[in-house]
Each structure stands twice: as C-alpha cells, then as structure tokens.
Design a protein around this motif. Structure first.
Motif, PDB file in Angstrom:
ATOM      1  N   LEU A  52      25.264  -7.456   3.578  1.00  0.00           N
ATOM      2  CA  LEU A  52      24.954  -6.225   4.308  1.00  0.00           C
ATOM      3  C   LEU A  52      24.468  -5.125   3.367  1.00  0.00           C
ATOM      4  O   LEU A  52      23.529  -4.383   3.693  1.00  0.00           O
ATOM      5  CB  LEU A  52      26.166  -5.737   5.097  1.00  0.00           C
ATOM      6  N   LEU A  53      25.099  -4.991   2.201  1.00  0.00           N
ATOM      7  CA  LEU A  53      24.661  -3.997   1.221  1.00  0.00           C
ATOM      8  C   LEU A  53      23.219  -4.263   0.792  1.00  0.00           C
ATOM      9  O   LEU A  53      22.398  -3.342   0.708  1.00  0.00           O
ATOM     10  CB  LEU A  53      25.578  -3.986  -0.001  1.00  0.00           C
ATOM     11  N   LYS A  54      22.905  -5.513   0.551  1.00  0.00           N
ATOM     12  CA  LYS A  54      21.545  -5.885   0.146  1.00  0.00           C
ATOM     13  C   LYS A  54      20.555  -5.578   1.269  1.00  0.00           C
ATOM     14  O   LYS A  54      19.494  -4.983   1.038  1.00  0.00           O
ATOM     15  CB  LYS A  54      21.499  -7.370  -0.207  1.00  0.00           C
ATOM     16  N   ASP A  55      20.896  -5.965   2.494  1.00  0.00           N
ATOM     17  CA  ASP A  55      20.008  -5.729   3.632  1.00  0.00           C
ATOM     18  C   ASP A  55      19.831  -4.235   3.911  1.00  0.00           C
ATOM     19  O   ASP A  55      18.734  -3.780   4.234  1.00  0.00           O
ATOM     20  CB  ASP A  55      20.526  -6.432   4.888  1.00  0.00           C
ATOM     21  N   LEU A  56      20.894  -3.463   3.785  1.00  0.00           N
ATOM     22  CA  LEU A  56      20.820  -2.027   4.007  1.00  0.00           C
ATOM     23  C   LEU A  56      19.926  -1.367   2.965  1.00  0.00           C
ATOM     24  O   LEU A  56      19.122  -0.487   3.282  1.00  0.00           O
ATOM     25  CB  LEU A  56      22.222  -1.408   3.985  1.00  0.00           C
ATOM     26  N   ASN A  57      20.029  -1.814   1.737  1.00  0.00           N
ATOM     27  CA  ASN A  57      19.176  -1.297   0.675  1.00  0.00           C
ATOM     28  C   ASN A  57      17.703  -1.580   0.995  1.00  0.00           C
ATOM     29  O   ASN A  57      16.844  -0.705   0.846  1.00  0.00           O
ATOM     30  CB  ASN A  57      19.569  -1.923  -0.661  1.00  0.00           C
ATOM     31  N   GLU A  58      17.404  -2.787   1.451  1.00  0.00           N
ATOM     32  CA  GLU A  58      16.030  -3.138   1.810  1.00  0.00           C
ATOM     33  C   GLU A  58      15.537  -2.286   2.981  1.00  0.00           C
ATOM     34  O   GLU A  58      14.381  -1.847   2.996  1.00  0.00           O
ATOM     35  CB  GLU A  58      15.937  -4.617   2.160  1.00  0.00           C
ATOM     36  N   LEU A  59      16.392  -2.037   3.961  1.00  0.00           N
ATOM     37  CA  LEU A  59      16.030  -1.217   5.110  1.00  0.00           C
ATOM     38  C   LEU A  59      15.708   0.215   4.686  1.00  0.00           C
ATOM     39  O   LEU A  59      14.705   0.794   5.121  1.00  0.00           O
ATOM     40  CB  LEU A  59      17.156  -1.224   6.147  1.00  0.00           C
ATOM     41  N   VAL A  60      16.543   0.790   3.833  1.00  0.00           N
ATOM     42  CA  VAL A  60      16.315   2.163   3.363  1.00  0.00           C
ATOM     43  C   VAL A  60      14.978   2.248   2.642  1.00  0.00           C
ATOM     44  O   VAL A  60      14.175   3.167   2.883  1.00  0.00           O
ATOM     45  CB  VAL A  60      17.467   2.641   2.451  1.00  0.00           C
ATOM     46  N   HIS A  61      14.679   1.301   1.777  1.00  0.00           N
ATOM     47  CA  HIS A  61      13.410   1.316   1.044  1.00  0.00           C
ATOM     48  C   HIS A  61      12.222   1.135   1.979  1.00  0.00           C
ATOM     49  O   HIS A  61      11.170   1.762   1.800  1.00  0.00           O
ATOM     50  CB  HIS A  61      13.407   0.263  -0.061  1.00  0.00           C
ATOM     51  N   SER A  62      12.381   0.311   2.986  1.00  0.00           N
ATOM     52  CA  SER A  62      11.310   0.110   3.955  1.00  0.00           C
ATOM     53  C   SER A  62      11.031   1.380   4.754  1.00  0.00           C
ATOM     54  O   SER A  62       9.874   1.771   4.952  1.00  0.00           O
ATOM     55  CB  SER A  62      11.692  -1.034   4.906  1.00  0.00           C
ATOM     56  N   ILE A  63      12.083   2.044   5.211  1.00  0.00           N
ATOM     57  CA  ILE A  63      11.921   3.287   5.964  1.00  0.00           C
ATOM     58  C   ILE A  63      11.272   4.353   5.096  1.00  0.00           C
ATOM     59  O   ILE A  63      10.376   5.077   5.541  1.00  0.00           O
ATOM     60  CB  ILE A  63      13.279   3.771   6.516  1.00  0.00           C
ATOM     61  N   GLN A  64      11.678   4.445   3.845  1.00  0.00           N
ATOM     62  CA  GLN A  64      11.074   5.433   2.943  1.00  0.00           C
ATOM     63  C   GLN A  64       9.596   5.119   2.718  1.00  0.00           C
ATOM     64  O   GLN A  64       8.759   6.023   2.660  1.00  0.00           O
ATOM     65  CB  GLN A  64      11.829   5.481   1.625  1.00  0.00           C
ATOM     66  N   GLY A  65       9.256   3.837   2.615  1.00  0.00           N
ATOM     67  CA  GLY A  65       7.854   3.451   2.452  1.00  0.00           C
ATOM     68  C   GLY A  65       7.022   3.830   3.664  1.00  0.00           C
ATOM     69  O   GLY A  65       5.903   4.337   3.535  1.00  0.00           O
ATOM     70  N   GLN A  66       7.570   3.604   4.855  1.00  0.00           N
ATOM     71  CA  GLN A  66       6.851   3.965   6.072  1.00  0.00           C
ATOM     72  C   GLN A  66       6.717   5.478   6.202  1.00  0.00           C
ATOM     73  O   GLN A  66       5.702   5.972   6.691  1.00  0.00           O
ATOM     74  CB  GLN A  66       7.568   3.390   7.298  1.00  0.00           C
ATOM     75  N   SER A  67       7.727   6.213   5.763  1.00  0.00           N
ATOM     76  CA  SER A  67       7.671   7.675   5.894  1.00  0.00           C
ATOM     77  C   SER A  67       6.545   8.263   5.049  1.00  0.00           C
ATOM     78  O   SER A  67       6.000   9.313   5.393  1.00  0.00           O
ATOM     79  CB  SER A  67       9.012   8.301   5.515  1.00  0.00           C
ATOM     80  N   LYS A  68       6.180   7.599   3.978  1.00  0.00           N
ATOM     81  CA  LYS A  68       5.091   8.090   3.134  1.00  0.00           C
ATOM     82  C   LYS A  68       3.755   8.034   3.855  1.00  0.00           C
ATOM     83  O   LYS A  68       2.833   8.765   3.524  1.00  0.00           O
ATOM     84  CB  LYS A  68       5.035   7.296   1.827  1.00  0.00           C
ATOM     85  N   LYS A  69       3.638   7.178   4.853  1.00  0.00           N
ATOM     86  CA  LYS A  69       2.397   7.049   5.613  1.00  0.00           C
ATOM     87  C   LYS A  69       2.231   8.182   6.626  1.00  0.00           C
ATOM     88  O   LYS A  69       1.123   8.449   7.081  1.00  0.00           O
ATOM     89  CB  LYS A  69       2.368   5.713   6.343  1.00  0.00           C
TER      90      LYS A  69
END
Length: 90
Positions: A52-69
């Motif tokens: 879960l920690l690994k998946d949550l980390n990936e989710l946070v990075h994905s959301i931050q990447g999308q927010s840059k768009k």
C-alpha cells in the motif's frame, strides 16, 4: 478542498494546483517491520502495508504529474477565449 469558479484564467489554474504541487509523500523506500512476530497474519499485514505504501507513493507522483498539465491547458483555453472575445467583439 474548497471549490473554485470555472475560468480560463491561468491564475485560477495555478492556484488550484499549487496545493497539489506542494504536497509530499515521504514514505518512498520505507518498510513496515514486525519485531520477531511469527504469526502468519502479521507477516501478511506487513506485506499488505508495504504494498500500500508503494502504491500510494505511485499515486501521489501520478497526480502531481497530471497537475503539471493543468497550467498548460489553462493557457491554451485562455488564449482561445481571448481570440474568441476579439472575434465576437467582446
């Protein structure tokens, strides 16, 4: 989070994503450890938590990447709206 008025303003877009870009998730590489427990359920819980920690980390990075768009999209919409306003005489 609050709500924002829908707008083609880059300022509004930047304000909306600023909270996301300032967020951090500092559990990358961290692991949950159990001290000497031999219970199978504890081992399973430890593995589940680490996944879960690994998946949550990936989710946070994905959301931050999308927010840059968002800023780029807002700039395109703002430019289009300004052109439309000139063409329509607003």
């Amino acid at each position: 989070m609050g709500s924002s008025k829908i707008s083609s303003s880059t300022e509004v877009a930047e304000n909306a994503i600023s909270k996301l870009q300032g967020s951090t998730f500092s559990h990358q590489g961290q692991q949950v450890e159990t001290s000497g427990s031999t219970l199978k359920c504890m081992s399973s819980a430890k593995q589940l938590n680490n996944d879960l920690l690994k998946d949550l980390n990936e989710l946070v990075h994905s959301i931050q990447g999308q927010s840059k768009k968002v800023k780029g999209l807002a700039e395109m919409i703002e430019s289009r709206d300004q052109t439309d306003a000139l063409n329509w005489g607003f």
